[in-house]
Design an enzyme around this catalytic site. Structure first.
Site, PDB file in Angstrom:
ATOM      1  N   LYS A 108       4.112  -6.856   3.993  1.00  0.00           N
ATOM      2  CA  LYS A 108       3.869  -5.449   3.712  1.00  0.00           C
ATOM      3  C   LYS A 108       3.536  -4.777   5.032  1.00  0.00           C
ATOM      4  O   LYS A 108       2.983  -5.382   5.950  1.00  0.00           O
ATOM      5  CB  LYS A 108       2.734  -5.257   2.698  1.00  0.00           C
ATOM      6  CG  LYS A 108       1.365  -5.739   3.116  1.00  0.00           C
ATOM      7  CD  LYS A 108       0.531  -4.788   3.913  1.00  0.00           C
ATOM      8  CE  LYS A 108       0.457  -3.435   3.241  1.00  0.00           C
ATOM      9  NZ  LYS A 108      -0.327  -2.465   4.113  1.00  0.00           N
ATOM     10  N   THR A 164       2.112  -8.328  12.173  1.00  0.00           N
ATOM     11  CA  THR A 164       2.336  -7.058  11.499  1.00  0.00           C
ATOM     12  C   THR A 164       1.189  -6.849  10.538  1.00  0.00           C
ATOM     13  O   THR A 164       0.180  -7.523  10.649  1.00  0.00           O
ATOM     14  CB  THR A 164       3.687  -7.077  10.775  1.00  0.00           C
ATOM     15  OG1 THR A 164       3.864  -5.813  10.152  1.00  0.00           O
ATOM     16  CG2 THR A 164       3.771  -8.156   9.743  1.00  0.00           C
ATOM     17  N   THR A 223       0.865  -1.186   0.000  1.00  0.00           N
ATOM     18  CA  THR A 223       0.000   0.000   0.000  1.00  0.00           C
ATOM     19  C   THR A 223       0.905   1.240   0.000  1.00  0.00           C
ATOM     20  O   THR A 223       1.337   1.692  -1.041  1.00  0.00           O
ATOM     21  CB  THR A 223      -0.977  -0.007   1.188  1.00  0.00           C
ATOM     22  OG1 THR A 223      -0.262  -0.258   2.406  1.00  0.00           O
ATOM     23  CG2 THR A 223      -2.031  -1.088   0.996  1.00  0.00           C
ATOM     24  N   ASN A 238      -0.705  10.393   5.562  1.00  0.00           N
ATOM     25  CA  ASN A 238      -1.921   9.965   6.223  1.00  0.00           C
ATOM     26  C   ASN A 238      -3.031  11.000   6.170  1.00  0.00           C
ATOM     27  O   ASN A 238      -4.196  10.668   6.376  1.00  0.00           O
ATOM     28  CB  ASN A 238      -1.616   9.573   7.667  1.00  0.00           C
ATOM     29  CG  ASN A 238      -0.958   8.216   7.737  1.00  0.00           C
ATOM     30  OD1 ASN A 238      -1.595   7.192   7.586  1.00  0.00           O
ATOM     31  ND2 ASN A 238       0.368   8.210   7.916  1.00  0.00           N
ATOM     32  N   GLU A 256       6.036   4.865   7.257  1.00  0.00           N
ATOM     33  CA  GLU A 256       5.561   5.943   6.391  1.00  0.00           C
ATOM     34  C   GLU A 256       6.340   7.235   6.637  1.00  0.00           C
ATOM     35  O   GLU A 256       6.376   7.753   7.748  1.00  0.00           O
ATOM     36  CB  GLU A 256       4.066   6.161   6.610  1.00  0.00           C
ATOM     37  CG  GLU A 256       3.234   5.034   6.041  1.00  0.00           C
ATOM     38  CD  GLU A 256       1.762   5.144   6.341  1.00  0.00           C
ATOM     39  OE1 GLU A 256       0.974   4.505   5.620  1.00  0.00           O
ATOM     40  OE2 GLU A 256       1.391   5.843   7.295  1.00  0.00           O
TER      41      GLU A 256
END
Length: 402
Positions: free
Chosen positions: A178, A189, A152, A397, A275
């Site tokens: 991922k 995870t 993603t 985000n 991220e």
């Protein structure tokens, strides 16, 4: 190199174990990238799983857990990114069952041998036309596209292959996963998949997975959030033809070490690819009262937003590490704590060492930041991994659905 029963070989090129196939395809969840894939074993494989503790457990996660718990066996796992099929009520559960059945029909196997995994936006209905089209396009190949199809906000695939010798047979263990945001697991995870051609009973595999996850995936954090879809699944098909492993087997420690090496690498990959992250952070705690406290203190430090921001800003404000330690209930020698960053001693006996700020800032410019803490409260240790907190995390985000 001659391989011995205790040799572990990290393979640079991702390699599927014997008897496993995989594929990926573009089903339309993403604009122009593969977004569906599957794993398949030529024979039913013993299986194990660990799953999110989030109360809003997604339909595919619940169904895979139920499926594995039937007999600890799977022959295939189908997965999609771009839609989590989470918080969709009864329709989500129906769609998950349909996804399982369509895959079983395509492979001509029992639906109770199919696991499913989804990741992406929560609360949007699963577009079953895309699921159906994707499954119809998947083939049994040796390509590794599935390692990219599940991504993603990740910036790259996360993979690992380790070979070892078990009972005179070469055994291959491969993992991919991922995870970049919503990472603060208490079981696993975001999504992780491990395949091995070792022969090992399902119950023993489950115990090994649960134990190893506690030392690896459960010791990473990116943002303190736990997803509704977190899951790690392991399949062991026995194609290496070793005698089935048990804890009493002299080669069991070798296999367990290979297995842990795969999971440790994947956990570190997730932490380093958080991220917006610019640095991988590793915290090593020594002098803990017991191992559990060592683990908790390590994760508290690496999970502190103040510590993460300090590292991003390359600021040697070691007080933020001390406050993170103090927030825990762990035993601590309040007058004896030591802290070092990348081998630069900042705190000794709970007092600053007076290191020049410019020297600390230069030390923090490295891509990997290692924080060593001694609590002087015992002989146990703990380790955790995370990343820094950057402006880009907020940007990613703030517009995740757009």
């Amino acid at each position: 190199m001659q391989m011995t029963s205790k040799t572990l070989i990290e393979v640079s090129q991702f390699t599927w174990p014997k008897g496993f196939s995989a594929d990926s395809t573009h089903a339309g969840f993403k604009p122009d990238q593969d977004d569906m894939g599957w794993l398949y074993s030529s024979t039913p494989a013993n299986a194990a799983g660990v799953y999110t503790t989030n109360q809003f457990q997604a339909a595919p996660t619940k169904l895979t857990k139920q499926t594995i718990n039937l007999a600890h066996q799977l022959q295939a796992v189908v997965m999609n990114s771009g839609n989590a099929n989470s918080c969709n009520g009864a329709q989500g559960e129906t769609d998950a069952l349909m996804m399982q059945k369509m895959t079983a029909d395509r492979l001509q196997i029992d639906p109770q041998l199919v696991g499913i995994a989804s990741t992406g936006v929560i609360g949007e209905p699963l577009p079953m036309d895309k699921i159906k089209a994707g499954i119809s396009q998947l083939k049994l190949t040796q390509n590794v596209g599935v390692t990219k199809a599940i991504l993603t906000t990740d910036t790259h695939p996360k993979t690992m292959t380790v070979k070892c010798l078990i009972d005179g047979q070469e055994v291959t263990t491969t993992g991919f996963c991922k995870g970049s945001g919503i990472i603060h697991p208490n079981m696993a995870t975001m999504l992780g998949f491990v395949t091995t051609d070792a022969a090992i009973a399902g119950g023993d595999l489950q115990q090994l997975l649960s134990t190893t996850v506690d030392e690896t995936f459960n010791q990473i954090t990116v943002d303190g959030d736990t997803s509704t879809n977190d899951m790690v699944v392991v399949m062991a098909n026995g194609a290496a033809e070793n005698q089935p492993l048990t804890k009493a087997d002299p080669d069991y420690p070798t296999f367990a070490a290979a297995f842990k090496q795969v999971l440790t690498h994947l956990a570190q990959e997730i932490a380093g690819d958080g991220e917006g992250a610019s640095k991988l952070v590793e915290v090593n705690v020594s002098g803990a009262y017991n191992h559990l406290e060592g683990q908790r203190v390590a994760k508290a430090i690496v999970g502190s937003n103040l510590v993460k921001a300090m590292i991003f800003g390359e600021d040697g404000n070691w007080g933020r590490i001390m406050q993170a330690i103090g927030q825990t209930t762990a035993h601590v020698d309040l007058n004896g704590v030591s802290v070092a960053i990348n081998d630069l001693q900042l705190v000794h006996n709970s007092l600053g060492t007076g290191i020049d700020d410019d020297k600390v800032a230069a030390n923090l410019k490295q891509n990997k930041v290692v924080i060593d803490v001694d609590l002087h409260a015992g002989k146990a240790t703990g380790t955790a991994w995370g990343c820094d907190l950057t402006y880009q995390y907020v940007q990613i985000n703030a517009s995740y659905r757009s």
